[in-house]
Design a protein around this motif. Structure first.
Motif, PDB file in Angstrom:
ATOM      1  N   VAL A  72      27.470  56.513 -37.041  1.00  0.00           N
ATOM      2  CA  VAL A  72      28.636  56.188 -37.683  1.00  0.00           C
ATOM      3  C   VAL A  72      28.359  56.241 -39.254  1.00  0.00           C
ATOM      4  O   VAL A  72      27.516  55.725 -39.762  1.00  0.00           O
ATOM      5  N   THR A  73      29.459  56.785 -39.891  1.00  0.00           N
ATOM      6  CA  THR A  73      29.489  56.826 -41.372  1.00  0.00           C
ATOM      7  C   THR A  73      30.951  56.830 -41.992  1.00  0.00           C
ATOM      8  O   THR A  73      31.769  57.266 -40.991  1.00  0.00           O
ATOM      9  N   ASP A  74      30.904  56.407 -43.323  1.00  0.00           N
ATOM     10  CA  ASP A  74      32.090  56.538 -43.947  1.00  0.00           C
ATOM     11  C   ASP A  74      32.397  57.735 -44.769  1.00  0.00           C
ATOM     12  O   ASP A  74      31.257  58.143 -45.414  1.00  0.00           O
ATOM     13  N   LYS A 102      36.225  56.959 -41.277  1.00  0.00           N
ATOM     14  CA  LYS A 102      34.989  56.630 -40.413  1.00  0.00           C
ATOM     15  C   LYS A 102      34.804  57.990 -39.583  1.00  0.00           C
ATOM     16  O   LYS A 102      35.985  58.420 -39.034  1.00  0.00           O
TER      17      LYS A 102
END
Ligand SMILES: [Zn+2]
Length: 135
Positions: A28-30, A2
């Motif tokens: 937020v991102t993966d 993440k």
């Protein structure tokens, strides 16, 4: 993994009485790498930048380390400031909007706050009545 990103945005308005707003936005991102995270987050920042919102091309990407804890820090912003605690809070926290437009030489720009009250886009004032109708 993440990753989080903080980006700085500017909100401009057609009404010249409305004061420009600056937004620090956290997402937020993966992603499988920091480069992929940067690409994903910058694409989202560009997508967010419509209708008077401008991305100032200033950002920070950070990997999020999830620890054995119920709380995870996703982003932070650290400023160097030489004044007192009170001066810092006054400048960067409590004064995100002035108490009243009148104290800084601006004009109120009223909106419907509900329950018969009017709020101002530029300051913290709230008044009884439907003032947005008389602007
Ligand atoms: Zn105002």
């Amino acid at each position: 993994m993440k990753y989080s990103g903080i980006g700085i945005f500017k909100h401009c308005f057609d009404d010249p009485k409305r004061i420009t707003q600056f937004e620090e936005r956290v997402v937020v991102t993966d992603a499988s790498s920091p480069e992929e995270a940067e690409r994903i987050i910058l694409a989202e920042f560009e997508e967010y930048s419509t209708d008077g919102v401008e991305f100032l091309d200033t950002y920070e990407i950070k990997e999020i380390y999830e620890e054995e804890s119920i709380v995870t820090e996703i982003a932070c912003s650290i400023r160097i400031f030489a004044g007192t605690d009170e001066e810092y809070l006054s400048k960067y926290w409590h004064d995100q909007r002035p108490l009243s437009c009148e104290s800084v030489g601006w004009q109120h720009v009223w909106f419907n706050k509900g329950n018969g009250k009017s709020g101002c886009y530029n300051c913290q004032e709230e008044r009884d009545g439907e003032l947005w109708k008389t602007a």
